[in-house]
Design an enzyme around this catalytic site. Structure first.
Site, PDB file in Angstrom:
ATOM      1  NE  ARG A  28     -17.718 103.439  22.857  1.00 46.74           N
ATOM      2  CZ  ARG A  28     -17.513 103.574  24.158  1.00 46.74           C
ATOM      3  NH1 ARG A  28     -16.712 102.721  24.782  1.00 46.74           N
ATOM      4  NH2 ARG A  28     -18.091 104.551  24.824  1.00 46.74           N
TER       5      ARG A  28
ATOM      6  CE  LYS B 189     -21.934 109.675  24.353  1.00 43.26           C
ATOM      7  NZ  LYS B 189     -21.269 110.116  23.129  1.00 43.26           N
TER       8      LYS B 189
ATOM      9  CE  LYS C  72     -25.232 107.753  22.955  1.00 48.03           C
ATOM     10  NZ  LYS C  72     -24.092 108.267  22.286  1.00 48.03           N
TER      11      LYS C  72
HETATM   12  C1  PBG Z   1     -19.928 109.487  19.822  1.00 52.00           C
HETATM   13  C2  PBG Z   1     -21.179 108.697  20.054  1.00 52.00           C
HETATM   14  C3  PBG Z   1     -21.334 107.432  20.630  1.00 52.00           C
HETATM   15  C4  PBG Z   1     -22.681 107.093  20.450  1.00 52.00           C
HETATM   16  C5  PBG Z   1     -23.306 108.161  19.812  1.00 52.00           C
HETATM   17  N1  PBG Z   1     -22.349 109.158  19.600  1.00 52.00           N
HETATM   18  C6  PBG Z   1     -20.357 106.489  21.214  1.00 52.00           C
HETATM   19  C7  PBG Z   1     -19.636 106.808  22.441  1.00 52.00           C
HETATM   20  O1  PBG Z   1     -19.829 107.847  23.076  1.00 52.00           O
HETATM   21  O2  PBG Z   1     -18.790 105.994  22.778  1.00 52.00           O
HETATM   22  C8  PBG Z   1     -23.334 105.802  20.856  1.00 52.00           C
HETATM   23  C9  PBG Z   1     -24.571 105.421  20.100  1.00 52.00           C
HETATM   24  C10 PBG Z   1     -24.989 104.000  20.229  1.00 52.00           C
HETATM   25  O3  PBG Z   1     -24.438 103.202  21.015  1.00 52.00           O
HETATM   26  O4  PBG Z   1     -25.921 103.630  19.503  1.00 52.00           O
HETATM   27  N2  PBG Z   1     -19.331 110.015  20.916  1.00 52.00           N
END
Ligand code: PBG
Length: 329
Positions: free
Chosen positions: A208, A198, A251
């Site tokens: 967010r 990630k 991701k």
């Molecule tokens: C939680 C999380 C996030 C996303 C999925 N789980 C946000 C982040 O890490 O800031 C992002 C998913 C998206 O942008 O569609 N940590």
């Protein structure tokens, strides 16, 4: 092998009709590949569209029966749940509360569709007042104290009836800690999907808004990965597998197709997910609204590209639209 040259070889021969193209197509996407993210909020009859993500709604629990019905109709097998708590605090108490918003949503979805794969995002950022994915001390995100909380959250989701837990906090050792917590609570058979690779990405911006989870100070670069690094991504995946991840993930998806391909080649036997994140969705939506892009075509092309790169399954906000478009195709 020497390939005969033009005019013996004419690659256009197999492109001449729709059915020929369908026969030789290497990559097919289907609704069975999709995981649909859902944002759950407290309240009654809430169906609040996220401004930066047209077509995506924050939903109250009473909306989920209808939602599950639609997913079933489309043949979409799985959802990923995100919760917006009633109140935030430093460690995110509601995250592991028996009547927390996600726990309620899991029970409702399980009630209306026993077959649905209910995945849950296991993280802290939506629940904490500081908006970071771990425990904070002196403005630092602490790794090891966060593991215990992620374990508690996972067990609480499992007890409510989740099918798969998916930790996204990017803490070192989170898969091991969660596996251990689940096993001790008699959930040895519950799979874990790691948000393994990630990246610290600006493409999470619209999410967010949807999940009300922006960090209140600093950013997530001390735990999420530097977009410049692919070797780090391979090490993250390797450690997740060693710790017991059943499914790995890359991701975001579109700006990281090389990472998906590398993960597919390096870990050929692992189920691989890719998250087609909020920013990837919003930018095409916005361009489509302006009439600059054909939404259906760019969305299906994007999903095909993600699968072609090597993903087995795709988390996407287009899941329902794509399923509808594919059925007409
Ligand atoms: C939680 C999380 C996030 C996303 C999925 N789980 C946000 C982040 O890490 O800031 C992002 C998913 C998206 O942008 O569609 N940590």
């Amino acid at each position: 092998m020497t390939i005969p040259n033009f005019p013996t070889t004419r690659l256009r021969r197999l492109r001449s009709s729709r059915n020929l193209r369908r026969l030789v197509r290497q990559t097919n996407i289907s609704p069975a590949d999709f995981i649909y993210p859902l944002f759950i909020v407290h309240g009654h009859e809430v169906r609040h569209e996220v401004v930066s993500m047209p077509g995506v709604f924050q939903l109250s629990v009473d909306q989920l029966a209808a939602e599950a019905g639609e997913l079933q109709q489309y043949g979409i097998p799985a959802v990923m749940l995100f919760g917006l708590p009633a109140e935030k605090d430093p460690i995110g108490q509601e995250n592991f509360a028996q009547d927390g918003i996600v726990q309620q949503a899991i029970r409702e979805l399980r009630r209306v569709d026993p077959e649905l794969i209910i995945m849950t995002d296991v993280c802290m950022c939506e629940y904490t007042d500081h908006g970071h994915c771990g425990v904070i001390e002196n403005q630092q995100v602490l790794n090891d104290p966060t593991l215990e909380i992620l374990g508690r959250v996972s067990v609480s989701h499992a007890e409510a009836g989740a099918s798969i837990v998916a930790p996204s906090a990017m803490m070192d050792g989170q898969i091991q800690a969660i596996r251990q917590a689940l096993d001790e609570a008699s959930f040895a058979d519950l799979p874990i999907m790691g948000y393994s690779a990630k990246f610290s990405s600006a493409f999470y911006g619209p999410f967010r808004d949807a999940a009300d989870s922006p960090p209140q100070f600093g950013n997530r670069s001390s735990y999420q990965m530097d977009p410049a690094n692919n070797r780090d991504a391979m090490r993250e995946i390797e450690t997740d597998i060693a710790e017991g991840a059943d499914i790995i993930m890359v991701k975001p998806a579109l700006p990281y197709l090389d990472i998906i391909r590398q993960a597919r080649d390096r870990f050929p036997d692992m189920p691989l997910a890719a998250y087609n994140v909020s920013g990837e969705y919003s930018m095409l939506k916005a361009a489509a609204r302006l009439g600059w892009l054909d939404e259906k075509r760019v969305a299906l092309e994007s999903l095909t590209a993600i699968k072609r790169a090597g993903a087995d399954m795709i988390l996407t906000y287009w899941a329902k639209d794509a399923a509808a478009w594919l059925s007409l195709d």
